[in-house]
Design an enzyme around this catalytic site. Sequence first.
Site, PDB file in Angstrom:
ATOM      1  N   GLU A   1      56.556 112.406  -6.250  1.00  0.00           N
ATOM      2  CA  GLU A   1      57.497 111.574  -4.954  1.00  0.00           C
ATOM      3  C   GLU A   1      58.393 110.877  -6.068  1.00  0.00           C
ATOM      4  O   GLU A   1      57.649 110.017  -7.184  1.00  0.00           O
ATOM      5  CB  GLU A   1      56.075 111.065  -4.206  1.00  0.00           C
ATOM      6  CG  GLU A   1      56.752 110.433  -4.195  1.00  0.00           C
ATOM      7  CD  GLU A   1      55.837 109.504  -2.141  1.00  0.00           C
ATOM      8  OE1 GLU A   1      54.660 109.293  -2.881  1.00  0.00           O
ATOM      9  OE2 GLU A   1      56.188 109.558  -1.373  1.00  0.00           O
TER      10      GLU A   1
ATOM     11  N   ARG B   1      42.356 115.617 -13.312  1.00  0.00           N
ATOM     12  CA  ARG B   1      43.670 114.805 -13.686  1.00  0.00           C
ATOM     13  C   ARG B   1      43.096 113.796 -14.799  1.00  0.00           C
ATOM     14  O   ARG B   1      41.820 114.186 -15.240  1.00  0.00           O
ATOM     15  CB  ARG B   1      44.493 114.066 -12.607  1.00  0.00           C
ATOM     16  CG  ARG B   1      43.216 113.087 -11.682  1.00  0.00           C
ATOM     17  CD  ARG B   1      43.899 112.276 -10.661  1.00  0.00           C
ATOM     18  NE  ARG B   1      44.737 111.838 -11.294  1.00  0.00           N
ATOM     19  CZ  ARG B   1      45.512 110.717  -9.683  1.00  0.00           C
ATOM     20  NH1 ARG B   1      45.736 111.249  -9.019  1.00  0.00           N
ATOM     21  NH2 ARG B   1      46.596 109.984  -9.758  1.00  0.00           N
TER      22      ARG B   1
ATOM     23  N   LYS C   1      49.929 102.627 -10.406  1.00  0.00           N
ATOM     24  CA  LYS C   1      50.960 101.882  -9.854  1.00  0.00           C
ATOM     25  C   LYS C   1      51.048 100.152  -9.348  1.00  0.00           C
ATOM     26  O   LYS C   1      51.573  99.496  -9.261  1.00  0.00           O
ATOM     27  CB  LYS C   1      51.830 102.236  -8.800  1.00  0.00           C
ATOM     28  CG  LYS C   1      52.509 103.563  -9.105  1.00  0.00           C
ATOM     29  CD  LYS C   1      53.341 104.321  -8.301  1.00  0.00           C
ATOM     30  CE  LYS C   1      53.347 106.154  -8.065  1.00  0.00           C
ATOM     31  NZ  LYS C   1      53.915 107.498  -7.601  1.00  0.00           N
TER      32      LYS C   1
END
Length: 554
Positions: A36, A262, A272
Site C-alpha cells: 500500500e 512476518r 510506521k
Amino acid sequence: MSAMPPEVLDFIRKRVVADVEEGKLADGIVTRFPPEPNGFLHIGHAKSIALNFGVAEEYGGKTFLRFDDTNPLAESEEFVQAIQRDVRWLGYDWEDRLTFASDYFHELYYFAEKLIEGGHAFVCDLSSDEIRSTRGTLTTPGTSSPYRNRTEEENLNLFREMRAGKFQEGTKVLRAKIDMSSPNINLRDPVIYRILFAEHHRTGTEWCIYPMYDFTHCICDALEKISHSLCTLEFEDHRPLYDWVIEHIGVNHHPPQIEFSRLGLEYNVMSKRIYTSLIEQGFLSGWDDPRVPTISGLRRRGVPPASIREFTRRIGVTKQDNLVETELLDFCIRREFEESAPRSMAVLDPLKVVVTNYEGQDERLEAPWHPKHDELGEKTLTFGREIYIERTDFSEDPPRKYRRLTINGMVRLRYAFIIRCDEVIKDIEGKITELHVTYFPESRSGQDTSGLKPKGVIHFVSGNNAVPAEFRLFDKLFTTRIPDTNNIDEQINRESLVVKQGYIEGAMHKADFSQIQFERAGYFVEDQESTSESPVYNRTVTLSDGYKVPVSVN
RNA sequence: UGGGGUGUCGCCAAGUGGUAAGGCAACGGGCUUUGAACCCGUCAUUCGUAGGUUCGAAUCCUACCACCCCAGCCA
C-alpha cells in the site's frame, strides 16, 4: 532473470514445485508484491519482496509490483515513487508489470454489481457505529442488518446512486451477504465498498466510492492470474473471504492464498506509527535515519542490497513467529564487504602522541588498500613527530591480556613503526592530553630489523596526513529486545547515535570509495551530508570483536 | 470457555514412522603487522507437557499447556 533456489526449500517453494510437477499452473508461476503506498518499505517488506520476486526468478515465473491503493485518504504518489526506488535498489525488476488496484476500479465495480445481482451483496444504511455494535463479539454472533433483505433491484439502484455521489460519506456501504453468525468475524457481512469523497492519487475525482481490501485484493490477483498469492499470517482469517469473493463473482482463475510469518527483528519495531512519532519529535532525522530498519535507512547506513537479500535467504520462510537477532544481519553485511572494501586507518577519538625522538620531515610509507587484494593498489601514508591514536588504544591501568599501548609498553603502529610510551601528559583535571613516545627507526614495517616483538598492533594517523572528519556511530534504537509499543519512549536508546570528531588519512580523503573498512573500527560509508571540506562517515557495522574485556576477579 | 494459527539448541531453521541437517551466536585452539578475516574443533540422548499406538515416534492418536492473530466504512 534466473536465480538458484535455496538449498533447503521452504514450504512455499515446495508447494510451487509440487504445483508445477502436477501441471496445475496453466498460466505459469505468477506472483505479486502488493504494497500500500502509504509509507516507506522496511526490512520486513524486503522479506516479502525477496520471496515473491525470488520464487518467480527461480522457477521461471513473473512478478507484478501492484500498488494496493484503495484508500485515497492514506496513500500518495510520493510513496509510490519511494517504493519503486526501494524495490529496484534491492535488485528486483517487475519489467512491464507495474499495476495498481486502481487500474481495476471499473472491473471491481462491475463485479460488485454482479455480486448484487446474484443476491450476494446489499446496500446497508447502518452507521459505522451500528455496524460495529451489530457485528457481535468474538464469542457471540452478530445480528443481521435491517437492510439485508433489500431487493436486488433496490440494491443495484442504491449502489449506482452511491457511485453517482448521491449520498454522504458514512451513510451507506455495500456489504457482502454472508453469515452474521459465522465464528469468523470477517464473514459477518463485511463492508466491501464505502463512500469517500476523496481525491485519489491516480483516479482523481472519478470515484466517490472505493472498494475495500478484502474485495479488491483477491479480484486483482485473479485478473492478473496470480498463481500463488503470498501474504502474512494476519490475513489467514481473511482467506475464507478471499475464496468466497472469487467463488461468487464468476472468474475462472482462483489463486490460492498462502500465508507466512512476518519478520521480527530484535530491538526493532516495524511500526510506521512509532517511527512517524520519533521523526516528529526530532529524535530521528527522517525515514532514512540510519538507525531505522527501513530500506532507505539501511541504504543510508551503508548496508548493501546483497546483504539484505542474503539475510532474507538465511532467515527462511515459515509460519512460525520469529524474532531474528540483529547479529545475523551484521554477519551478512560483513560477509559482503570483507573481500571488496578497501582498508584505511581512521582515528575516531583522537589522542595526540608526540614522537620525541623523531626530527625532520614526515616519512612516506606504502600500504595496500586491501591486505589480500593487491589489485586494489597501494596508498601512501606518512609518519612524523606528531601522530594521533585512538584513546581506547592506551591504558594507564590495563586489564589482563591488554594488547595495546601502556606506560613503558610497546606497540606497533600498523604499517609503520614500533613505539614505546615514555610519558603521559595530563591536564589539571587529570585527563590525558598527550603521550610522549619513542619510536624505533629500525622497526619500519616490512624491513624490521629491531628484533622487537610488541604484543599488539594499533592504527594511527599522522598529524600532517590527518583530515578532520565526522563519524556517526549507530547502535540499537531500542533498549528492549521486544519493544513494548505502548510505552516506547521509555525504551529508546539515547545512545543510539554517537557522533565522533576525528581524522581520516589523506589518501582516503582523495580516494573515492563507496564503502571502506576503517581498520579495527568497522565498515563505513560516506553519508549524503558529507562534503570534501567536512567529510562525514556512517558506520554501517562494527567488525566482529573477539576481544572481551576480562571480568575482574577480586 | 468463538474462530484461525504456531510450538525442534540462546536466535533462525531442516526433518513428516527408522533412531535430531545447516546457518548465526557462543566457547576452545591454530594463524595473524586489523583482538578482523581465515582454518580446525565443541555446542539438542532430545523435539511444549502427559499419556497411548508401534519392533521403532520430533514425526501417528488422545488430552492438556503456552504463545500469536481476528470484533476498521485500514491494508
